[in-house]
Enzyme design. Structure first.
Site, short mmCIF file in Angstrom:
data_model
loop_
_atom_site.label_atom_id
_atom_site.label_comp_id
_atom_site.label_asym_id
_atom_site.label_seq_id
_atom_site.Cartn_x
_atom_site.Cartn_y
_atom_site.Cartn_z
N GLY A 88 74.99 20.80 53.39
CA GLY A 88 75.72 21.95 52.90
C GLY A 88 77.13 21.64 52.45
N ARG A 89 77.62 20.45 52.81
CA ARG A 89 78.97 20.07 52.37
C ARG A 89 79.08 18.56 52.16
NH1 ARG A 89 83.03 19.86 57.49
NH2 ARG A 89 81.56 19.21 59.09
N LYS A 109 81.59 13.53 52.23
CA LYS A 109 81.46 14.67 53.14
C LYS A 109 82.68 15.58 52.93
CE LYS A 109 80.59 15.72 58.02
NZ LYS A 109 80.40 15.12 59.36
N ASP A 121 81.76 27.07 52.25
CA ASP A 121 82.56 26.60 51.12
C ASP A 121 82.30 25.13 50.77
OD1 ASP A 121 83.87 25.20 53.13
OD2 ASP A 121 85.69 26.41 53.06
N GLY A 122 81.55 24.44 51.62
CA GLY A 122 81.22 23.05 51.32
C GLY A 122 82.37 22.07 51.50
N ARG A 179 67.00 12.25 59.08
CA ARG A 179 67.12 12.83 60.41
C ARG A 179 65.75 13.28 60.92
NH1 ARG A 179 72.60 15.13 59.79
NH2 ARG A 179 73.36 14.41 57.78
N ASP A 244 68.74 18.11 63.66
CA ASP A 244 69.27 17.70 62.36
C ASP A 244 70.44 16.74 62.49
OD1 ASP A 244 70.36 20.38 63.27
OD2 ASP A 244 71.86 19.87 61.78
N ASN A 245 70.88 16.49 63.72
CA ASN A 245 71.97 15.53 63.97
C ASN A 245 71.47 14.28 64.67
OD1 ASN A 245 73.82 17.27 62.84
ND2 ASN A 245 74.44 18.16 64.80
N ASP A 254 77.16 12.48 62.65
CA ASP A 254 77.71 13.84 62.69
C ASP A 254 78.65 14.06 63.88
OD1 ASP A 254 76.63 14.65 60.31
OD2 ASP A 254 74.78 15.34 61.20
#
Length: 480
Positions: A88-89, A109, A121-122, A179, A244-245, A254
């Site tokens: 997402g970012r 990132k 907002d990414g 992941r 997801d991490n 992450d």
């Protein structure tokens, strides 16, 4: 500036990712380039500091040969299923083959919104970027598998969280960004074709000895067992061990609300969003098992056997984590205590020490480093009750004598396993606060000292010290 990209993930089917370029920023300025890592990647560190290099690191220019994309994945976040997450970012620029023949991702990132941003907002603000730079590079120096930080760039734009903060972009390097949640994404959609393609890609990239999905599961279980044991050995708490991490490459990934313990307690939690202690220090091995069970579940459809048999064999593999972790933990703590190995009695001695440290609120890092010195009795100074080790120290020495370990061997073994320096929370926060005010000197000093964490550095002894009560950092934050 030349980057020899070879983008294998971009050659996977389109549904694995969204293709897009990073969002340009207003007024980028360079904070730091990791010169040794740049050279390992076959990049010219000087070129990265030029206007063209800065434009690439900020996301303002896509270099020739790049295939920028945001990866799709799903995941369990604090045990709750989220069917679509994704980058997402972050934008994966592409892959390079480093000087050791290893394939490495180069990712930006904080590079702006993607189709997976979920109204975010990414962007990233300066604090989390510097935290990840400091901690990931410290983990590398500690010998723990990790993603790396190639560069940090200020964007010249504000990022709005609870208030306005200076924006920044981190250039992250990883063996891959695949992941557990990547497999879950396709399993949840019943997309067996994509699962097989992802499995083949992951095996070829990370575990070339693996031939079947079960082989891949076995390899990832073993890699995670070793990784979590090393976390435990330095008092590291990840803080957001969502599926997801969890990297299937066995790297720490992450760095959000992560932290290293000061005073030891097995139930220690720092993450401001971990209100129930799901990811507390002592729970990290069991959460790894939980995550691996989700990985195994995602692989079941392509195991090549009937469902009942697939469940049985996958369960056995996941349950094998316990013995693998115990063996890795014992190897880590044997070295921390100066032994060649831990037998049952020495393991009990290790657990006894940890229990005493918890009761005495003793500093995790300082106790083990003090035991590593010429006068191990100085470890008593870390306890409120300085008699806390009076009967433990002679028993420990007796086991060393029984093993035939001379004092010089003990010190060398222990000082190579017990760091003098870790990224202490209060020092990281102080460096961030100074950087927000425009002073990057504390950040530069931290990265310099943490590059050799097992070496005594008398000029920087203040960075070894536990925080004073008023300096303690009780909570850490994701920054998203």
């Amino acid at each position: 500036m030349q980057i020899a990209f070879d983008n294998s993930y971009a050659r996977l089917p389109d549904r694995f990712y969204a293709t897009l370029a990073p969002t340009p920023v207003e007024k980028p300025s360079l904070i730091k380039v990791n010169e040794p890592l740049a050279r390992d990647l076959g990049l010219d560190p000087v070129a990265l500091t030029t206007p063209e290099g800065l434009a690439v690191l900020a996301g303002n220019k896509v270099p020739k040969g790049a295939s920028p994309l945001a990866q799709a994945y799903a995941g369990h976040q604090f045990g709750g299923w989220v069917p679509q997450l994704g980058d997402g970012r972050a934008v994966l620029l592409g892959e390079v083959i480093d000087r050791h023949g290893q394939r490495r991702d180069i990712q930006l990132k904080g590079s702006g919104p993607t189709p997976f941003s979920r109204r975010g907002d990414g962007r990233a603000w300066l604090g989390p970027v510097l935290r990840e730079y400091v901690v990931s590079e410290a983990m590398q120096a500690l010998g723990i598998p990790t993603t790396r930080a190639l560069a940090a760039v200020a964007t010249g734009e504000p990022v709005y969280r609870e208030r306005a903060f200076p924006g920044a972009v981190l250039t992250r390097v990883a063996s891959s960004h695949i992941r557990v949640g990547t497999f879950q994404y396709f399993a949840a959609r019943g997309d067996e074709e994509a699962l097989r393609a992802l499995t083949d890609h992951a095996m070829a990239r990370h575990y070339p000895q693996a031939e079947t999905p079960l082989d891949l599961l076995s390899a990832v279980v073993a890699a995670q067992a070793r990784l979590i044991a090393h976390w435990m050995g330095v008092g590291f708490i990840h803080g957001v061990m969502n599926t997801d991490n969890m990297s299937i490459a066995g790297e720490t990934i992450d760095y959000g609300p992560c932290a290293f313990m000061d005073a030891y307690h097995p139930d220690q939690v720092f993450s401001s969003i971990d209100r129930m202690g799901r990811y507390a220090y002592r729970r990290q091995p069991e959460i790894a098992v939980w995550n691996l069970a989700q990985f195994a579940t995602a692989l079941l459809p392509i195991m090549g056997m009937d469902h009942k048999e697939a469940v049985a064999v996958a369960t056995r593999e996941v349950e094998g984590f316990a013995d693998l972790f115990t063996a890795a933990w014992e190897e880590v703590f044997a070295a921390k205590l100066g032994f060649a190995r831990l037998d049952e009695a020495r393991a009990a001695l290790a657990y006894d020490l940890l229990a005493r440290m918890a009761r005495g609120k003793a500093d995790f890092t300082q106790v083990f480093r003090s035991l590593s010195g010429v006068d191990p009795s100085l470890a008593r100074d870390e306890f409120g009750d300085q008699t806390a080790l009076d009967d433990w120290l002679p028993r420990w020495q007796a086991h060393l004598d029984e093993e035939g370990t001379d004092d010089a061997t003990r010190r060398a073994r222990m000082q190579a396993a017990n760091p003098a320096f870790i990224p202490r929370n209060h020092r990281v926060e102080q460096a961030i606060a100074a950087a927000v005010a425009g002073d990057f000197t504390p950040f530069e000093r931290l990265t310099l000292v943490l590059a050799t964490p097992y070496t005594d550095q008398p000029d920087h002894a203040d960075l070894m010290a536990a925080p004073a009560p008023e300096e303690e950092v009780p909570a850490t934050f994701c920054g998203t």
